[in-house]
Design an enzyme around this catalytic site. Structure first.
Site, short mmCIF file in Angstrom:
data_model
loop_
_atom_site.label_atom_id
_atom_site.label_comp_id
_atom_site.label_asym_id
_atom_site.label_seq_id
_atom_site.Cartn_x
_atom_site.Cartn_y
_atom_site.Cartn_z
N LEU A 32 0.83 -1.20 0.00
CA LEU A 32 0.00 0.00 0.00
C LEU A 32 0.87 1.26 0.00
O LEU A 32 1.78 1.37 0.82
CB LEU A 32 -0.89 -0.03 1.26
CG LEU A 32 -1.99 1.02 1.36
CD1 LEU A 32 -3.03 0.83 0.27
CD2 LEU A 32 -2.65 0.93 2.73
N SER A 98 3.59 -6.67 2.35
CA SER A 98 2.44 -6.00 2.94
C SER A 98 1.16 -6.35 2.15
O SER A 98 0.89 -7.52 1.90
CB SER A 98 2.72 -4.50 2.97
OG SER A 98 1.84 -3.84 3.83
N GLN A 99 0.40 -5.34 1.74
CA GLN A 99 -0.82 -5.61 0.98
C GLN A 99 -0.54 -6.49 -0.24
O GLN A 99 -1.38 -7.28 -0.67
CB GLN A 99 -1.45 -4.27 0.55
CG GLN A 99 -2.69 -4.41 -0.29
CD GLN A 99 -3.26 -3.04 -0.67
OE1 GLN A 99 -3.94 -2.41 0.13
NE2 GLN A 99 -2.99 -2.57 -1.88
N ASP A 215 6.46 -4.38 14.18
CA ASP A 215 5.99 -3.92 12.87
C ASP A 215 5.26 -2.57 12.94
O ASP A 215 5.53 -1.66 12.17
CB ASP A 215 5.07 -4.99 12.27
CG ASP A 215 4.58 -4.62 10.89
OD1 ASP A 215 5.23 -5.01 9.92
OD2 ASP A 215 3.56 -3.91 10.78
N HIS A 270 7.45 -1.56 10.12
CA HIS A 270 6.82 -2.02 8.88
C HIS A 270 7.55 -1.61 7.59
O HIS A 270 7.77 -2.42 6.72
CB HIS A 270 5.37 -1.56 8.81
CG HIS A 270 4.60 -2.23 7.71
ND1 HIS A 270 4.37 -3.58 7.68
CD2 HIS A 270 4.07 -1.73 6.55
CE1 HIS A 270 3.71 -3.89 6.58
NE2 HIS A 270 3.52 -2.78 5.88
#
Ligand SMILES: *[C@@H]1O[C@H](CO)[C@@H](O)[C@H](O)[C@H]1NC(C)=O
Ligand SMILES: *[C@@H]1O[C@H](CO)[C@@H](O)[C@H](O)[C@H]1NC(C)=O
Ligand SMILES: *[C@@H]1O[C@H](CO)[C@@H](O)[C@H](O)[C@H]1NC(C)=O
Ligand SMILES: *[C@@H]1O[C@H](CO)[C@@H](O)[C@H](O)[C@H]1NC(C)=O
Ligand SMILES: *[C@@H]1O[C@H](CO)[C@@H](O)[C@H](O)[C@H]1NC(C)=O
Ligand SMILES: *[C@@H]1O[C@H](CO)[C@@H](O)[C@H](O)[C@H]1NC(C)=O
Length: 289
Positions: A32, A98-99, A215, A270
């Site tokens: 994202l 991630s996404q 994260d 993250h």
């Protein structure tokens, strides 16, 4: 005799070929709000440890376009990745951040003839997301985690990527009924393609789940390892999740096959997962053969 020769030739031949052609191509799918430009460090780590690897960081749905619905992104990334698979008889490895880890699961579910060896999920909210983050405040300034289900679990909300995997533990039934992405991928809401998707997903040779307690964005962070909150917001690890126990989409099968690896690294926020060399050395390098 003849058969033995053929066998010997096949063995030698494939050793020879893999030495000449080296490592499998690596395909990277971003997350994202980021873009392919953010992966130069990862590219370098791979180039150093596995020289000659052809790394493709797919440059699609960058920045705000990453908010588009995930099925749309799955279509786009699939178009870009399929030719790379076809060019590589030996298969490819996928690193999805991630996404992007959810987008990759979508691709692996709907593509019947994919040839992915290692599917490396790098701090992805695989079991969903439930947390107040900066992203959320930016997107929905008037909402907090406890009421965002009112937006996300509507057909309008499902046109925003993060709503596709928003998983409110206090509104499980609404999630199962309304999520047009994660609830389908997980087969939590059965659909006509459930069985086929599971078979397709299980073509991978290895699932590598990477995440860690510092994260700060993936909530709970254990979602990167398929753990999630129960209705008291206590984290229940993967092995006690319904989707695992009932093997809804193949997780338990992978585990039983010995093809599910979990890597947990503390001290990584993250945005640093793909640029941290310790993470690369500890959790990624050995799966890129
Ligand atoms: C890989 O490393 C070599 C040697 O340092 C360098 O010449 C080459 O440009 C690098 N390739 C990539 C894709 O980073
Ligand atoms: C790397 O892979 C891409 C996609 O399959 C291909 O177009 C390109 O020619 C490859 N590069 C090399 C140097 O093999
Ligand atoms: C779902 O199943 C139908 C028929 O069973 C098939 O035509 C379609 O391609 C499948 N779609 C996906 C995305 O797997
Ligand atoms: C979910 O869908 C089922 C079946 O359509 C329905 O009976 C139930 O009331 C729905 N629940 C919610 C919370 O929307
Ligand atoms: C949630 O907490 C309540 C009160 O502490 C308890 O009675 C209930 O069993 C808990 N539920 C779960 C699923 O752990
Ligand atoms: C990289 O990972 C190491 C080891 O887990 C951690 O101690 C360090 O803080 C990380 N660095 C960054 C910039 O994330």
């Amino acid at each position: 005799m003849y058969a033995a020769c053929i066998l010997l030739w096949t063995l030698l031949g494939s050793c020879f070929l893999s030495t000449v052609f080296g490592y499998k191509p690596v395909v990277v799918v971003h997350g994202l709000f980021d873009s392919s430009a953010d992966f130069t460090d990862l590219n370098q780590f791979i180039n150093q440890s596995h020289p000659g690897t052809n790394v493709s960081v797919i440059d699609l749905f960058d920045r705000s376009a990453s908010l588009l619905p995930l099925w749309k992104q799955v279509e786009g990334f699939k178009e870009a990745i399929y030719p790379i698979m076809q060019n590589s008889a030996d298969g490819v490895n996928l690193i999805c951040y991630s996404q992007g880890g959810l987008i990759c699961r979508g691709i692996l579910s709907v593509l019947p003839d994919h040839n992915v060896h290692s599917f490396i999920s790098l701090s992805s909210p695989q079991a969903g997301q439930y947390g107040d983050t900066d992203y959320l405040k930016y997107l929905f300034p008037k909402f907090v985690k406890s009421n965002i289900y009112r937006v996300c679990y509507t057909s309008l909300g499902q046109r925003i990527s993060i709503c596709n995997y928003w998983n409110d533990p206090h509104h499980r039934e609404m999630y199962v009924n309304s999520s047009d992405y994660l609830a389908l991928l997980n087969n939590e809401r059965p659909h006509p393609n459930s069985t086929v998707w599971k078979e397709n997903f299980l073509r991978i040779k290895k699932l590598v789940l990477i995440g860690g307690p510092d994260d700060g964005v993936i909530m709970p962070w254990q979602s990167s390892h398929f753990g999630f909150y129960d209705d008291n917001e206590t984290v229940v690890e993967m092995k006690y999740q319904d989707a695992f126990l009932r093997d809804l989409f193949g997780l338990k099968t992978l585990y039983a096959r010995g093809d599910l690896e979990m890597c947990s690294v503390p001290g990584v926020q993250h945005v640093y997962w793909h640029s941290n060399e310790t993470v690369y050395k500890t959790c990624i390098e050995k799966w890129l053969t």
